[in-house]
Design an enzyme around this catalytic site. Sequence first.
Site, PDB file in Angstrom:
ATOM      1  N   HIS A 158      42.500  54.593  80.430  1.00  0.00           N
ATOM      2  CA  HIS A 158      42.331  56.014  80.125  1.00  0.00           C
ATOM      3  C   HIS A 158      42.327  56.226  78.614  1.00  0.00           C
ATOM      4  O   HIS A 158      43.233  55.792  77.910  1.00  0.00           O
ATOM      5  CB  HIS A 158      43.463  56.801  80.781  1.00  0.00           C
ATOM      6  CG  HIS A 158      43.398  58.259  80.551  1.00  0.00           C
ATOM      7  ND1 HIS A 158      44.510  59.006  80.300  1.00  0.00           N
ATOM      8  CD2 HIS A 158      42.349  59.117  80.529  1.00  0.00           C
ATOM      9  CE1 HIS A 158      44.158  60.273  80.129  1.00  0.00           C
ATOM     10  NE2 HIS A 158      42.849  60.352  80.266  1.00  0.00           N
TER      11      HIS A 158
ATOM     12  N   ASP B 239      22.128  51.789  70.010  1.00  0.00           N
ATOM     13  CA  ASP B 239      20.712  51.463  69.915  1.00  0.00           C
ATOM     14  C   ASP B 239      20.568  50.084  69.251  1.00  0.00           C
ATOM     15  O   ASP B 239      21.551  49.464  68.845  1.00  0.00           O
ATOM     16  CB  ASP B 239      19.937  52.555  69.177  1.00  0.00           C
ATOM     17  CG  ASP B 239      20.369  52.766  67.731  1.00  0.00           C
ATOM     18  OD1 ASP B 239      20.851  51.818  67.074  1.00  0.00           O
ATOM     19  OD2 ASP B 239      20.208  53.899  67.237  1.00  0.00           O
TER      20      ASP B 239
ATOM     21  N   ASP C 184      36.833  61.217  80.387  1.00  0.00           N
ATOM     22  CA  ASP C 184      38.175  61.746  80.133  1.00  0.00           C
ATOM     23  C   ASP C 184      38.156  63.266  80.026  1.00  0.00           C
ATOM     24  O   ASP C 184      37.843  63.825  78.979  1.00  0.00           O
ATOM     25  CB  ASP C 184      38.729  61.135  78.843  1.00  0.00           C
ATOM     26  CG  ASP C 184      40.171  61.505  78.581  1.00  0.00           C
ATOM     27  OD1 ASP C 184      40.745  62.285  79.371  1.00  0.00           O
ATOM     28  OD2 ASP C 184      40.727  61.024  77.582  1.00  0.00           O
TER      29      ASP C 184
ATOM     30  N   MET D 150      26.146  60.500  66.871  1.00  0.00           N
ATOM     31  CA  MET D 150      26.083  60.406  65.414  1.00  0.00           C
ATOM     32  C   MET D 150      25.197  61.527  64.879  1.00  0.00           C
ATOM     33  O   MET D 150      24.053  61.662  65.297  1.00  0.00           O
ATOM     34  CB  MET D 150      25.507  59.050  64.996  1.00  0.00           C
ATOM     35  CG  MET D 150      25.469  58.841  63.497  1.00  0.00           C
ATOM     36  SD  MET D 150      24.566  57.334  63.019  1.00  0.00           S
ATOM     37  CE  MET D 150      25.600  56.069  63.725  1.00  0.00           C
TER      38      MET D 150
ATOM     39  N   TYR E 142      30.848  55.227  62.709  1.00  0.00           N
ATOM     40  CA  TYR E 142      31.095  53.790  62.568  1.00  0.00           C
ATOM     41  C   TYR E 142      32.592  53.495  62.644  1.00  0.00           C
ATOM     42  O   TYR E 142      33.021  52.543  63.302  1.00  0.00           O
ATOM     43  CB  TYR E 142      30.543  53.256  61.245  1.00  0.00           C
ATOM     44  CG  TYR E 142      29.037  53.181  61.157  1.00  0.00           C
ATOM     45  CD1 TYR E 142      28.221  53.137  62.284  1.00  0.00           C
ATOM     46  CD2 TYR E 142      28.409  53.138  59.923  1.00  0.00           C
ATOM     47  CE1 TYR E 142      26.841  53.055  62.180  1.00  0.00           C
ATOM     48  CE2 TYR E 142      27.033  53.049  59.809  1.00  0.00           C
ATOM     49  CZ  TYR E 142      26.262  53.014  60.944  1.00  0.00           C
ATOM     50  OH  TYR E 142      24.889  52.919  60.838  1.00  0.00           O
TER      51      TYR E 142
ATOM     52  N   TYR F  50      18.883  57.617  66.167  1.00  0.00           N
ATOM     53  CA  TYR F  50      20.154  58.265  66.519  1.00  0.00           C
ATOM     54  C   TYR F  50      20.419  58.134  68.017  1.00  0.00           C
ATOM     55  O   TYR F  50      20.866  59.065  68.675  1.00  0.00           O
ATOM     56  CB  TYR F  50      20.170  59.726  66.052  1.00  0.00           C
ATOM     57  CG  TYR F  50      20.105  59.838  64.549  1.00  0.00           C
ATOM     58  CD1 TYR F  50      21.259  59.713  63.789  1.00  0.00           C
ATOM     59  CD2 TYR F  50      18.899  60.022  63.895  1.00  0.00           C
ATOM     60  CE1 TYR F  50      21.202  59.790  62.413  1.00  0.00           C
ATOM     61  CE2 TYR F  50      18.829  60.094  62.503  1.00  0.00           C
ATOM     62  CZ  TYR F  50      19.986  59.972  61.770  1.00  0.00           C
ATOM     63  OH  TYR F  50      19.942  60.039  60.398  1.00  0.00           O
TER      64      TYR F  50
ATOM     65  N   ASN G 267      22.681  56.264  69.487  1.00  0.00           N
ATOM     66  CA  ASN G 267      24.028  55.775  69.784  1.00  0.00           C
ATOM     67  C   ASN G 267      24.865  56.862  70.452  1.00  0.00           C
ATOM     68  O   ASN G 267      24.744  58.037  70.119  1.00  0.00           O
ATOM     69  CB  ASN G 267      24.734  55.356  68.489  1.00  0.00           C
ATOM     70  CG  ASN G 267      23.906  54.387  67.690  1.00  0.00           C
ATOM     71  OD1 ASN G 267      23.580  53.309  68.170  1.00  0.00           O
ATOM     72  ND2 ASN G 267      23.564  54.755  66.477  1.00  0.00           N
TER      73      ASN G 267
END
Length: 140
Positions: free
Chosen positions: A22, A30, A64, A74, A112, A130, A132
Amino acid sequence: MLKKIPSILSPILVKILMEMGHGDELVISDANFPAERIGQRVVRADGHTVPELLKAILELFPLDKYSEYQYALMEVVKGDDVEPVIWNEYSEIIQQEHPDAQVKYMERFDFYKQSEGAFAVLITGETALYGNIIIKKGVI
């Protein structure tokens, strides 16, 4: 072989999803993401896109609901003239399983930094800019 596990998910990835607890986070990155430098555990899924993997993972993976956000993206770097249309696809996939899910947008280097603490990084063949996403594991 096991039933009901999407065939796109490798045994190593399923093991990692099972080991996560949890609040742990998974980065689905990517192809341009510096996964090997950033990730504690890196799993490769070359040849697959983020949306197809995200959809398969969410069949097994609760988000969650107790966190302020369930997934993170991002932010577009200032000066980039890009509209990440793939974010709409991510949102549609997530909303199917988790209609109340909230997104958090993170500046590139904050993303990051957050990824460094993730349980694992799944690097894909995704070429969308973009592309990710970080998802946060919940409870069943």
